[in-house]
Motif scaffolding. Sequence first.
Motif, PDB file in Angstrom:
ATOM      1  N   THR A  30       0.857  -1.168   0.000  1.00 51.07           N
ATOM      2  CA  THR A  30       0.000   0.000   0.000  1.00 51.07           C
ATOM      3  C   THR A  30       0.899   1.224   0.000  1.00 51.07           C
ATOM      4  N   ASP A  56      -6.653  13.334  -3.323  1.00 52.80           N
ATOM      5  CA  ASP A  56      -7.941  12.685  -3.056  1.00 52.80           C
ATOM      6  C   ASP A  56      -8.304  11.694  -4.162  1.00 52.80           C
ATOM      7  N   LYS A  57      -7.992  12.046  -5.395  1.00 54.52           N
ATOM      8  CA  LYS A  57      -8.256  11.134  -6.510  1.00 54.52           C
ATOM      9  C   LYS A  57      -7.392   9.882  -6.382  1.00 54.52           C
ATOM     10  N   LYS A  59      -6.343   8.599  -3.593  1.00 57.97           N
ATOM     11  CA  LYS A  59      -6.926   7.799  -2.508  1.00 57.97           C
ATOM     12  C   LYS A  59      -8.141   7.017  -2.999  1.00 57.97           C
ATOM     13  N   LYS A  60      -8.865   7.611  -3.929  1.00 55.49           N
ATOM     14  CA  LYS A  60     -10.070   6.976  -4.450  1.00 55.49           C
ATOM     15  C   LYS A  60      -9.735   5.868  -5.443  1.00 55.49           C
ATOM     16  N   ASP A  61      -8.747   6.118  -6.294  1.00 55.76           N
ATOM     17  CA  ASP A  61      -8.466   5.205  -7.410  1.00 55.76           C
ATOM     18  C   ASP A  61      -7.393   4.160  -7.115  1.00 55.76           C
ATOM     19  N   ASP A  63      -4.422   2.180  -4.270  1.00 59.86           N
ATOM     20  CA  ASP A  63      -4.295   1.625  -2.931  1.00 59.86           C
ATOM     21  C   ASP A  63      -3.261   2.449  -2.164  1.00 59.86           C
ATOM     22  N   LYS A  65      -2.339   5.234   1.346  1.00 61.40           N
ATOM     23  CA  LYS A  65      -2.598   5.901   2.619  1.00 61.40           C
ATOM     24  C   LYS A  65      -1.860   7.234   2.551  1.00 61.40           C
ATOM     25  N   THR A  66      -2.348   8.236   3.287  1.00 63.10           N
ATOM     26  CA  THR A  66      -1.746   9.559   3.162  1.00 63.10           C
ATOM     27  C   THR A  66      -1.553  10.239   4.516  1.00 63.10           C
ATOM     28  N   ASP A 278      -3.637  19.231  -9.645  1.00 63.54           N
ATOM     29  CA  ASP A 278      -4.240  17.936  -9.321  1.00 63.54           C
ATOM     30  C   ASP A 278      -3.772  16.851 -10.284  1.00 63.54           C
ATOM     31  N   TYR A 282      -1.504  13.561  -9.264  1.00 65.41           N
ATOM     32  CA  TYR A 282      -2.013  12.222  -9.568  1.00 65.41           C
ATOM     33  C   TYR A 282      -1.081  11.473 -10.527  1.00 65.41           C
ATOM     34  N   GLU A 286       0.616   7.927  -9.552  1.00 69.80           N
ATOM     35  CA  GLU A 286       0.331   6.777 -10.410  1.00 69.80           C
ATOM     36  C   GLU A 286       1.618   6.183 -10.982  1.00 69.80           C
TER      37      GLU A 286
END
Length: 341
Positions: A30, A56-57, A59-61, A63, A65-66, A278, A282, A286
């Motif tokens: 993770t 936030d994206k 975290k949504k898309d 695996d 932790k932040t 953003d 991301y 990724e």
Amino acid sequence: MTGAALTLSASACGGKKADSGDDGGDGKKTLKIGLAFDIGGRGDQSFNDSAAAGLDKAKKDLDVKTEEISAKPDEPDSDKESRLRLLANKGYNPVIGVGFAYTASINKVAKDFPNTKFLVVDADQCKVEGANVSGACFSEEQGSYLVGAAAAMKSKTGTIGFIGGVNVPLINKFFAGYQAGAKKAKPGIKVLPAKYLTLPPNFNGFKDAGLGNEAAKGQLDENADVIYHAAGGAGIGVIKTVGAAKKWAIGVDSDQYNQPAVAGVKAQILTSMEKHVDVAVYDFVESVAKGTFKAGTTQYNLSNDGIGYATSGGNVDDIKAKLDELKAEIVSGKITVPTKA
């Protein structure tokens, strides 16, 4: 966490190797993302919130932790270094610094954590160092050119203004593009001299809405009926003051028409120069997650939609064709936007 506690925690951890994540039992790690905001932090409804949206994206898309930590006004680089070391020592990998002021600190700290990937958003002069450091750079002058053209075309007094948070080369780029775009669209337009709220090392010009309010009053008094801000959280004061006077305000970084803090005057927001921090955040997360991370800098501009302008409210619908024509000329190279006024 106080600065003293932060420094103590960071130095007490020691060691240069950090765990890059938690094994959930399936053999997969993770990602633990550590993000250090610029002053204003999450909730500034501008630059930092754009970075937060990317996180936030993720975290949504993905695996992940932040953990988030914010900078303080007027802090020395040593505080930024301590913040980054704290995150890296706690096993956060990757680690993100939001704002050009983190550049030197990330370049320095990354050398001590070779297994940790770092991103600096708005890398100073678009330069980073190290095989584990990535930098996101933006052609703010290009988007500013377009909103400058919009300002000139919408002005009824023939005078427009610009308010920058801090007088640094990065913010100078916004004004240079804005002025050039305005004069292209309407050669006779009067562009007031740029007003900067603070000088470094005082970066409160990115946070203090009161400073933005006073600066806006000054430019309104000089007959400006469209004012563009590049002042982070302080720009909320600009928008509220300009909107209350029933003049046009131009937002920055995110689509500020949709921000709760200015809901009462949203009808007076002409457009916003969108800087897709953003997307940069991301993209970086990724790349680490997929193992495709590459060191060095990435330029976000009009050609890859890393920069743009907002159409919320429909206030630029009547001039959108002209703005898109100018955008196409910038992308094709027909127009070269200046980075210095």
